[in-house]
Design a protein around this motif. Structure first.
Motif, PDB file in Angstrom:
ATOM      1  N   THR A 171       8.908   0.068   5.517  1.00  0.00           N
ATOM      2  CA  THR A 171      10.185   0.909   4.913  1.00  0.00           C
ATOM      3  C   THR A 171      11.390  -0.203   4.747  1.00  0.00           C
ATOM      4  O   THR A 171      11.639  -0.566   6.059  1.00  0.00           O
ATOM      5  N   GLY A 172      11.951  -0.030   3.833  1.00  0.00           N
ATOM      6  CA  GLY A 172      13.261  -1.216   3.796  1.00  0.00           C
ATOM      7  C   GLY A 172      13.120  -2.576   3.146  1.00  0.00           C
ATOM      8  O   GLY A 172      13.885  -3.297   2.875  1.00  0.00           O
ATOM      9  N   PHE A 173      11.891  -2.930   3.007  1.00  0.00           N
ATOM     10  CA  PHE A 173      11.166  -4.327   2.500  1.00  0.00           C
ATOM     11  C   PHE A 173      11.581  -4.126   0.884  1.00  0.00           C
ATOM     12  O   PHE A 173      11.036  -3.324   0.266  1.00  0.00           O
ATOM     13  N   PRO A 174      12.445  -4.828   0.322  1.00  0.00           N
ATOM     14  CA  PRO A 174      12.927  -4.919  -0.983  1.00  0.00           C
ATOM     15  C   PRO A 174      11.616  -5.138  -2.187  1.00  0.00           C
ATOM     16  O   PRO A 174      10.797  -5.965  -1.727  1.00  0.00           O
ATOM     17  N   LEU A 175      11.428  -4.428  -3.122  1.00  0.00           N
ATOM     18  CA  LEU A 175      10.693  -4.685  -4.180  1.00  0.00           C
ATOM     19  C   LEU A 175      11.566  -5.363  -5.351  1.00  0.00           C
ATOM     20  O   LEU A 175      11.670  -4.485  -6.214  1.00  0.00           O
ATOM     21  N   LEU A 176      11.907  -6.600  -5.325  1.00  0.00           N
ATOM     22  CA  LEU A 176      12.616  -7.181  -6.226  1.00  0.00           C
ATOM     23  C   LEU A 176      11.896  -7.094  -7.556  1.00  0.00           C
ATOM     24  O   LEU A 176      10.713  -7.249  -7.620  1.00  0.00           O
ATOM     25  N   PRO A 177      12.722  -6.993  -8.664  1.00  0.00           N
ATOM     26  CA  PRO A 177      14.185  -6.862  -8.778  1.00  0.00           C
ATOM     27  C   PRO A 177      14.568  -5.430  -8.654  1.00  0.00           C
ATOM     28  O   PRO A 177      15.853  -5.259  -8.893  1.00  0.00           O
ATOM     29  N   HIS A 178      13.960  -4.628  -8.273  1.00  0.00           N
ATOM     30  CA  HIS A 178      14.456  -3.253  -7.942  1.00  0.00           C
ATOM     31  C   HIS A 178      15.379  -3.109  -7.029  1.00  0.00           C
ATOM     32  O   HIS A 178      15.286  -3.901  -6.016  1.00  0.00           O
ATOM     33  N   LEU A 179      16.280  -2.166  -6.951  1.00  0.00           N
ATOM     34  CA  LEU A 179      17.386  -2.138  -5.851  1.00  0.00           C
ATOM     35  C   LEU A 179      16.749  -1.098  -4.821  1.00  0.00           C
ATOM     36  O   LEU A 179      17.370  -0.915  -3.621  1.00  0.00           O
ATOM     37  N   SER A 180      15.778  -0.317  -5.337  1.00  0.00           N
ATOM     38  CA  SER A 180      15.201   0.804  -4.186  1.00  0.00           C
ATOM     39  C   SER A 180      13.816   0.433  -4.089  1.00  0.00           C
ATOM     40  O   SER A 180      13.347  -0.774  -3.818  1.00  0.00           O
ATOM     41  N   HIS A 181      12.715   1.265  -4.219  1.00  0.00           N
ATOM     42  CA  HIS A 181      11.438   1.092  -4.272  1.00  0.00           C
ATOM     43  C   HIS A 181      10.906   0.341  -2.947  1.00  0.00           C
ATOM     44  O   HIS A 181      10.280  -0.600  -3.031  1.00  0.00           O
ATOM     45  N   ASP A 182      11.695   0.992  -1.769  1.00  0.00           N
ATOM     46  CA  ASP A 182      11.494   0.316  -0.521  1.00  0.00           C
ATOM     47  C   ASP A 182      10.678   1.383   0.501  1.00  0.00           C
ATOM     48  O   ASP A 182      10.665   0.934   1.787  1.00  0.00           O
ATOM     49  N   PHE A 199      -1.184  17.368 -24.394  1.00  0.00           N
ATOM     50  CA  PHE A 199      -1.384  16.505 -25.065  1.00  0.00           C
ATOM     51  C   PHE A 199      -2.880  15.717 -24.968  1.00  0.00           C
ATOM     52  O   PHE A 199      -2.845  14.651 -24.336  1.00  0.00           O
ATOM     53  N   PRO A 200      -3.779  16.277 -25.307  1.00  0.00           N
ATOM     54  CA  PRO A 200      -5.369  15.735 -24.739  1.00  0.00           C
ATOM     55  C   PRO A 200      -5.334  14.404 -25.355  1.00  0.00           C
ATOM     56  O   PRO A 200      -4.939  14.010 -26.165  1.00  0.00           O
ATOM     57  N   GLY A 201      -5.917  13.630 -24.267  1.00  0.00           N
ATOM     58  CA  GLY A 201      -6.120  12.154 -24.592  1.00  0.00           C
ATOM     59  C   GLY A 201      -4.594  11.394 -23.942  1.00  0.00           C
ATOM     60  O   GLY A 201      -4.985  10.122 -24.383  1.00  0.00           O
ATOM     61  N   THR A 202      -3.886  11.969 -23.458  1.00  0.00           N
ATOM     62  CA  THR A 202      -2.518  11.158 -23.134  1.00  0.00           C
ATOM     63  C   THR A 202      -2.888  10.581 -22.019  1.00  0.00           C
ATOM     64  O   THR A 202      -3.496  11.017 -20.828  1.00  0.00           O
ATOM     65  N   GLN A 203      -2.284   9.154 -21.829  1.00  0.00           N
ATOM     66  CA  GLN A 203      -2.418   8.516 -20.676  1.00  0.00           C
ATOM     67  C   GLN A 203      -1.152   8.151 -20.110  1.00  0.00           C
ATOM     68  O   GLN A 203      -0.495   7.709 -20.793  1.00  0.00           O
ATOM     69  N   THR A 204      -0.848   8.476 -18.762  1.00  0.00           N
ATOM     70  CA  THR A 204       0.446   8.192 -17.959  1.00  0.00           C
ATOM     71  C   THR A 204       0.102   6.715 -17.306  1.00  0.00           C
ATOM     72  O   THR A 204      -0.613   6.820 -16.574  1.00  0.00           O
ATOM     73  N   LEU A 205       1.077   5.978 -17.810  1.00  0.00           N
ATOM     74  CA  LEU A 205       0.813   4.804 -17.156  1.00  0.00           C
ATOM     75  C   LEU A 205       1.949   4.223 -16.126  1.00  0.00           C
ATOM     76  O   LEU A 205       3.093   4.234 -16.207  1.00  0.00           O
ATOM     77  N   LEU A 206       1.482   3.914 -14.785  1.00  0.00           N
ATOM     78  CA  LEU A 206       2.343   3.574 -13.802  1.00  0.00           C
ATOM     79  C   LEU A 206       2.802   2.201 -13.777  1.00  0.00           C
ATOM     80  O   LEU A 206       2.021   1.179 -13.955  1.00  0.00           O
ATOM     81  N   LEU A 207       4.001   1.844 -13.580  1.00  0.00           N
ATOM     82  CA  LEU A 207       4.544   0.472 -13.411  1.00  0.00           C
ATOM     83  C   LEU A 207       4.612   0.074 -12.200  1.00  0.00           C
ATOM     84  O   LEU A 207       3.631   0.254 -11.234  1.00  0.00           O
ATOM     85  N   ASP A 208       5.720  -0.174 -11.618  1.00  0.00           N
ATOM     86  CA  ASP A 208       5.934  -0.628 -10.162  1.00  0.00           C
ATOM     87  C   ASP A 208       6.230   0.736  -9.511  1.00  0.00           C
ATOM     88  O   ASP A 208       6.841   1.598  -9.687  1.00  0.00           O
ATOM     89  N   ALA A 209       5.501   0.807  -8.092  1.00  0.00           N
ATOM     90  CA  ALA A 209       5.760   1.863  -7.164  1.00  0.00           C
ATOM     91  C   ALA A 209       6.398   1.162  -5.957  1.00  0.00           C
ATOM     92  O   ALA A 209       7.454   0.876  -6.006  1.00  0.00           O
ATOM     93  N   ASN A 210       5.819   0.937  -5.003  1.00  0.00           N
ATOM     94  CA  ASN A 210       6.190   0.352  -3.737  1.00  0.00           C
ATOM     95  C   ASN A 210       5.048  -0.644  -3.112  1.00  0.00           C
ATOM     96  O   ASN A 210       4.171  -0.796  -3.608  1.00  0.00           O
ATOM     97  N   PHE A 211       5.540  -1.556  -2.174  1.00  0.00           N
ATOM     98  CA  PHE A 211       4.629  -2.544  -1.347  1.00  0.00           C
ATOM     99  C   PHE A 211       3.874  -1.678  -0.491  1.00  0.00           C
ATOM    100  O   PHE A 211       4.296  -0.453  -0.077  1.00  0.00           O
ATOM    101  N   PRO A 212       2.692  -1.966   0.308  1.00  0.00           N
ATOM    102  CA  PRO A 212       2.019  -1.108   1.020  1.00  0.00           C
ATOM    103  C   PRO A 212       2.770  -1.093   2.338  1.00  0.00           C
ATOM    104  O   PRO A 212       2.346   0.041   3.068  1.00  0.00           O
ATOM    105  N   PHE A 213       3.655  -2.076   2.990  1.00  0.00           N
ATOM    106  CA  PHE A 213       4.022  -2.044   4.113  1.00  0.00           C
ATOM    107  C   PHE A 213       5.445  -1.804   4.399  1.00  0.00           C
ATOM    108  O   PHE A 213       6.266  -2.439   3.371  1.00  0.00           O
TER     109      PHE A 213
END
Length: 246
Positions: free
Chosen positions: A118-129, A102-116
């Motif tokens: 493993t196991g550090f929570p990215l609230l309010p997500h239950l994962s993303h760690d 679909f030419p011209g489509t933009q895929t938008l990233l929301l939350d991913a993870n913190f920089p450092f």
């Protein structure tokens, strides 16, 4: 009182940005704490862009003018846009594929993870760690068709698509309906073709282990696969975004 205030603020900044709490503690000895904090936070965030790849994560989509973009500057400013190289590749490949279909489509990233850490929570997500999870926004359309780069809420979350649910109200839950907030959002339509295609593309990617989306959207989009799962009634709603993980 002052100790309690600074303690709470340190916790909040840490939970929101990971490195903000340390920057606030470092600014406490100074008379003009707020400008010192802001300077330290900007410096630390810039340093994280350089240091995080040494620990296995990199900044994704921030400042990118290509098909994959950050949904909002807020995600980048709060250091919530980091991912492993493999996840970054999955996201980039999805965006390129969607733009090709679909030419011209933009895929938008929301939350991913913190920089450092493993196991550090990215609230309010239950994962993303661990750098291996990410959320992408739905694709939306208006009266004239697809609207590139548009969201229904300023940060891409909490603007829920209406549909039936079997979840009952609970006291201890992260499933916030936020009924009072819904009338404030613009009434954009879900671009069903693009959203369904994105789901099928991710399902076909062998690097992707699972996807979370509400059952009513899975049904209305006509996408069925064992990878496509319901996150449960105690987790946040997933009819405002797509969650994917390696």
């Amino acid at each position: 009182m002052s100790l309690l205030f600074h303690g709470l603020l340190t916790i909040i900044l840490t939970l929101l940005t990971q490195i903000g709490g340390l920057c606030w503690l470092a600014a406490l000895p100074f008379r003009h704490r707020v400008p010192v904090f802001l300077g330290l936070y900007v410096a630390a965030s810039l340093a994280a862009i350089w240091i995080a790849p040494m620990t296995g994560r990199g900044l994704v989509a921030c400042g990118n003018e290509g098909a994959l973009r950050s949904a909002s500057w807020v995600h980048c400013a709060l250091n919530r846009s980091y991912a492993t190289p493999e996840m970054a590749a999955v996201l980039d490949d999805l965006a390129v594929d969607m733009d090709a279909r679909f030419p011209g489509t933009q895929t938008l990233l929301l939350d991913a993870n913190f920089p450092f850490l493993t196991g550090f929570p990215l609230l309010p997500h239950l994962s993303h760690d661990d750098g291996e999870k990410a959320d992408i926004a739905f694709y939306y359309a208006g009266p004239d068709g697809y609207m590139p780069g548009r969201l229904r809420s300023p940060i891409g979350y909490f603007a829920f698509q209406p549909g039936p649910s079997d979840c009952q109200p609970r006291r201890l839950t992260l499933r916030w309906d936020l009924t009072w907030l819904q009338p404030l959002w613009p009434d954009h339509d879900l671009d069903q073709d693009r959203t369904a295609t994105a789901l099928r593309t991710l399902i076909a990617d062998p690097r992707v282990d699972r996807l979370f989306i509400e059952p009513h959207l899975r049904n209305s989009l006509g996408v069925m696969d064992p990878k496509l799962r319901f996150q449960g009634c105690r987790a946040a709603r997933h009819d405002d975004h797509i969650h994917l993980q390696l």
